[in-house]
Scaffold this motif. Structure first.
Motif, PDB file in Angstrom:
ATOM      1  N   ASP A  26      60.564  75.673  12.969  1.00 19.93           N
ATOM      2  CA  ASP A  26      60.664  74.724  13.188  1.00 19.93           C
ATOM      3  C   ASP A  26      60.730  73.711  11.725  1.00 19.93           C
ATOM      4  O   ASP A  26      58.642  74.559  11.423  1.00 19.93           O
ATOM      5  CB  ASP A  26      60.102  74.173  14.600  1.00 19.93           C
ATOM      6  N   CYS A  53      59.154  70.940   8.764  1.00 22.04           N
ATOM      7  CA  CYS A  53      59.042  68.953   8.411  1.00 22.04           C
ATOM      8  C   CYS A  53      58.369  68.971   7.396  1.00 22.04           C
ATOM      9  O   CYS A  53      57.248  69.691   6.880  1.00 22.04           O
ATOM     10  CB  CYS A  53      58.020  68.613  10.056  1.00 22.04           C
ATOM     11  N   VAL A 104      63.717  59.585  10.420  1.00 23.05           N
ATOM     12  CA  VAL A 104      63.567  60.955  10.693  1.00 23.05           C
ATOM     13  C   VAL A 104      65.194  61.795  10.958  1.00 23.05           C
ATOM     14  O   VAL A 104      65.975  60.737  11.256  1.00 23.05           O
ATOM     15  CB  VAL A 104      62.896  61.082  12.095  1.00 23.05           C
ATOM     16  N   THR A 105      65.343  62.084   9.707  1.00 24.51           N
ATOM     17  CA  THR A 105      66.995  63.127  10.013  1.00 24.51           C
ATOM     18  C   THR A 105      66.370  64.454  10.041  1.00 24.51           C
ATOM     19  O   THR A 105      65.677  65.469  10.277  1.00 24.51           O
ATOM     20  CB  THR A 105      67.048  63.467   8.269  1.00 24.51           C
ATOM     21  N   LYS A 106      66.463  65.217  11.009  1.00 23.90           N
ATOM     22  CA  LYS A 106      66.670  66.215  11.915  1.00 23.90           C
ATOM     23  C   LYS A 106      68.264  67.495  11.486  1.00 23.90           C
ATOM     24  O   LYS A 106      68.935  67.153  12.171  1.00 23.90           O
ATOM     25  CB  LYS A 106      66.310  66.280  13.199  1.00 23.90           C
ATOM     26  N   SER A 134      64.967  73.982  13.013  1.00 24.28           N
ATOM     27  CA  SER A 134      65.481  72.953  12.788  1.00 24.28           C
ATOM     28  C   SER A 134      65.159  72.536  11.269  1.00 24.28           C
ATOM     29  O   SER A 134      63.516  73.017  11.232  1.00 24.28           O
ATOM     30  CB  SER A 134      64.780  71.967  14.105  1.00 24.28           C
ATOM     31  N   SER A 163      62.794  69.154  10.224  1.00 23.17           N
ATOM     32  CA  SER A 163      62.899  67.213   9.372  1.00 23.17           C
ATOM     33  C   SER A 163      62.700  67.004   8.643  1.00 23.17           C
ATOM     34  O   SER A 163      61.660  67.343   7.722  1.00 23.17           O
ATOM     35  CB  SER A 163      62.106  66.821  11.232  1.00 23.17           C
ATOM     36  N   VAL A 187      60.822  63.501   7.050  1.00 22.99           N
ATOM     37  CA  VAL A 187      60.818  62.109   6.975  1.00 22.99           C
ATOM     38  C   VAL A 187      60.291  61.040   5.720  1.00 22.99           C
ATOM     39  O   VAL A 187      59.834  61.414   4.956  1.00 22.99           O
ATOM     40  CB  VAL A 187      59.269  62.198   7.758  1.00 22.99           C
ATOM     41  N   LEU A 236      56.613  62.850  15.609  1.00 24.00           N
ATOM     42  CA  LEU A 236      56.754  64.454  14.999  1.00 24.00           C
ATOM     43  C   LEU A 236      55.092  65.643  15.685  1.00 24.00           C
ATOM     44  O   LEU A 236      55.082  65.877  14.675  1.00 24.00           O
ATOM     45  CB  LEU A 236      56.440  64.128  14.004  1.00 24.00           C
ATOM     46  N   SER A 282      55.439  68.943  14.793  1.00 25.88           N
ATOM     47  CA  SER A 282      55.658  69.427  13.273  1.00 25.88           C
ATOM     48  C   SER A 282      53.645  69.088  12.532  1.00 25.88           C
ATOM     49  O   SER A 282      53.317  70.110  12.480  1.00 25.88           O
ATOM     50  CB  SER A 282      56.229  68.907  12.687  1.00 25.88           C
TER      51      SER A 282
END
Ligand SMILES: Nc1ncnc2c1ncn2[C@@H]1O[C@H](COP(=O)(O)OP(=O)(O)OP(=O)(O)O)[C@@H](O)[C@H]1O
Length: 636
Positions: free
Chosen positions: A379, A381, A508-510, A527, A529, A531, A585, A588
């Motif tokens: 993950d 971010c 927030v685009t995930k 993933s 993220s 932001v 978040l 993250s």
């Protein structure tokens, strides 16, 4: 006699009963007949013997008449023309003429016109010509001299003469008849043959016609045959050439197959090697990240483009190396504020510092390892932080024509990476969601009209989800890019003192990535993220109508700072829940994610204090240490 009824001419000349009797009593002499008569009629005066003998001698032995073959004569009519010719009419169209006194054998036949080659006129069967009147017994006899009624002798002589003549005539007729009978036989035969001949002619003509057609077809076929033979010969040559080529190809194929088998074994070995290396690369990649720190901070200073008259004064910015930034106020501004040195100059050290001249491409080059980590099952971010107008949206979204920001470039790289991984049997699925936090409310930017209750949930601290959030499956980079553009349209934007199109929300685009290796059955779920935070702003300078949103923005950013401080201090309680932003978040910021903070700095002196605050916050974040786990499972 059977034939007499069919020949009426003979009937009148030769009374049938007499001949019958003559046939039966052919050995009784005329003298005996006369004798019998005198016996029966004694009143009659007997003639002299010499006369009787004479009579007896004149009597010819009666020859029985030959039976005449039965012929049909009913349709035959005769008539005598003025020029003494007999025309035979069979009630149809055929005629024949027979010359007077001609015998049956000399009867001229009128031959019907020959059938034309095209068969238009058919030959009619010939009818038997009738006998000439000469062939019949003469009806008129020269007038006999008058004989006294008692002069039987003379009468008898006359009669005898007549009889002799008639016999003679009969004999001639008999001969003629026999020849006519023969003729008739031949005539019938002729007709039969003629009919057969006609039939044969018709058949012949048909056959000839067919023959002509067949001949022309045959000629055509011959011509075709010639050309086909030629073609066949050519094709045969070609075929032989191909056969040779095929044989060569087969030999080559055999060699290639063997080579293929060898290469296949080698390929399996290389694939295994590639998988091992891929695994190793992932481990090394992660190790480097661990060494660098799982929370890293980049600093980017925006150029002073499009500045207003007030913004003309810029801070003194220097970059001692690629990790350091020195920022200070200009002499004019220090003298104007009667200078406090502590606030006039500051040095900062980050994982990377990007000057005003840094392009979008150069920045993304440093960010791309995070994309690789997301594909590898981590993950990730990346968030942009900074005061309003410092260049956060420019960094994350950018502009068109080669100035695209982190989000569009990430999308491109994700699809390029998963395409390349297909060679090592990896298959990936990509999904995406976009939301904004505006005034502490969540809004789904992929279906903004849905107005559903959205809540943030944490799955035992492992996974963060948002209820009722639209998560779209994406098949291509283009599809994902379009989705981002759509979300951007619905984002809350307003004009601020420093930015005409200021983002008044945290976006927030995930992007969710799940991959499975078909050979090893290993699954990775990662993933990324991305932001784009709303910009902090000095509340004193904000107009009333935007005060509420500014307060919310500033509050959430303060809580973000508090969370980072708590993490830095390794506090037991981390105040994630105090704002939607930090709660969302949490994973993250708190450790299970690889996090990159890009602090954006405005070059203008009027933003100096805000820039300083941002840089201090970023420095704290850099100090936070976290440990990250990979989301790896194995398929059954
Ligand atoms: N690196 C850069 N190069 C060129 N222009 C830039 C750069 N960074 C920012 N700008 C320009 O500065 C202006 C403000 O930038 P931007 O909107 O990205 O700021 P922001 O931090 O997102 O502001 P807000 O928080 O108010 O949304 C824009 O016109 C943008 O084009």
């Amino acid at each position: 006699m059977q034939g007499t009824s069919k020949l009426p001419l003979f009937k009148t000349a030769l009374p049938r009963p007499q001949f019958k009797k003559a046939k039966d009593d052919s050995h009784i002499s005329k003298a005996e007949v006369t004798e019998n008569r005198y016996k029966n009629h004694p009143h009659l005066k007997r003639r002299s013997k010499s006369t009787t003998d004479l009579m007896a001698s004149s009597v010819l032995p009666l020859k029985p008449l030959q039976s005449i073959p039965e012929k049909k004569t009913t349709n035959v009519q005769t008539s005598t023309t003025s020029n003494n010719k007999i025309i035979i009419n069979n009630n149809k169209t055929l005629r024949s003429t027979v010359k007077k006194n001609a015998t049956a054998s000399t009867i001229q036949k009128v031959v019907p016109p020959k059938a034309k080659p095209n068969g238009a006129t058919q030959r009619q069967p010939q009818k038997r010509p009738a006998l000439s009147t000469d062939d019949q017994p003469k009806a008129k006899v020269a007038k006999a001299p008058k004989v006294a009624s008692w002069d039987f002798k003379t009468k008898f002589q006359l009669l005898n003469e007549k009889h002799t003549k008639l016999l003679q005539s009969y004999k001639e007729l008999q001969e003629k008849y026999s020849s006519v009978a023969d003729y008739e036989q031949y005539y019938d035969k002729y007709n039969e043959i003629q009919a057969a001949f006609d039939k044969q002619t018709t058949d012949y003509e048909k056959v000839a016609k067919n023959y002509a057609v067949l001949k022309s077809e045959h000629e055509k076929l011959l011509a075709n045959h010639d050309s086909l033979s030629k073609q066949y010969a050519e094709q045969k040559d070609l075929c032989e050439t191909y056969s040779d080529q095929i044989r060569t190809c087969e030999q080559n194929l055999e060699i290639k197959n063997k080579l293929c088998e060898k290469l296949s074994i080698e390929n399996d070995w290389f694939r295994q090697q590639a998988l091992d290396w891929e695994n190793e690369r992932r481990i090394l990649h992660n190790t480097i990240f661990d060494l660098k720190g799982n929370i890293r901070v980049f600093c980017r200073v925006r150029p002073a483009v499009g500045c207003t008259e007030d913004q003309k004064l810029q801070c003194m910015l220097s970059y001692p190396d690629e990790y350091s930034l020195e920022i200070r106020k200009t002499k004019e501004s220090i003298s104007a504020t009667s200078g406090k040195p502590i606030d006039n100059k500051a040095d900062f050290c980050f994982d990377k510092v990007f000057s005003q001249r840094t392009t979008q491409e150069e920045l993304f080059k440093e960010i791309s390892p995070y994309v690789q980590s997301a594909v590898d099952g981590y993950d990730v971010c990346v968030f942009a932080y900074g005061q309003t107008g410092s260049g956060k949206t420019y960094t994350m979204l950018g502009e068109d024509c080669g100035n695209e920001g982190v989000i569009p470039r990430t999308v491109e790289l994700i699809f390029r990476t998963i395409d390349a991984l297909k060679k090592t049997n990896w298959e990936y699925e990509v999904h995406a969601s976009v939301l904004e936090i505006y005034n502490e409310n969540l809004r789904d930017l992929l279906s903004p009209t849905a107005n559903q209750n959205m809540e943030i949930r944490h799955n035992c601290g492992k996974e963060t989800t948002v209820t009722n959030l639209t998560i779209e499956k994406v098949e291509s980079a283009d599809g994902l890019r379009k989705l981002m553009e759509l979300a951007q349209k619905y984002r809350t934007v307003a004009a601020t003192n420093y930015n005409e199109h200021s983002s008044r929300s945290h976006a927030v685009t995930k992007i969710y990535l799940s991959g499975v290796n078909r050979s090893t059955k290993v699954c990775y779920k990662g993933s990324i993220s991305l932001v784009d935070l709303a910009g902090s702003e000095n509340a004193k300078l904000v107009e009333n109508d935007r005060m509420k949103e500014t307060k919310h923005i500033n509050k959430s950013l303060t809580i973000l700072g508090n969370v980072m401080l708590a993490l830095y201090n390794k506090n037991k309680h981390i105040p994630y829940r105090e704002s939607k932003l930090t709660f969302l978040l949490q994973s993250s910021l708190g450790g299970t994610s690889k996090t990159l903070l890009i602090v954006n700095v405005s070059p203008f002196e009027e933003n100096f204090n805000e820039s300083l605050n941002s840089l201090r916050f970023a420095s704290k974040v850099k100090e936070v240490k976290t440990t990250v786990k990979r989301n790896k499972t194995e398929q059954q």
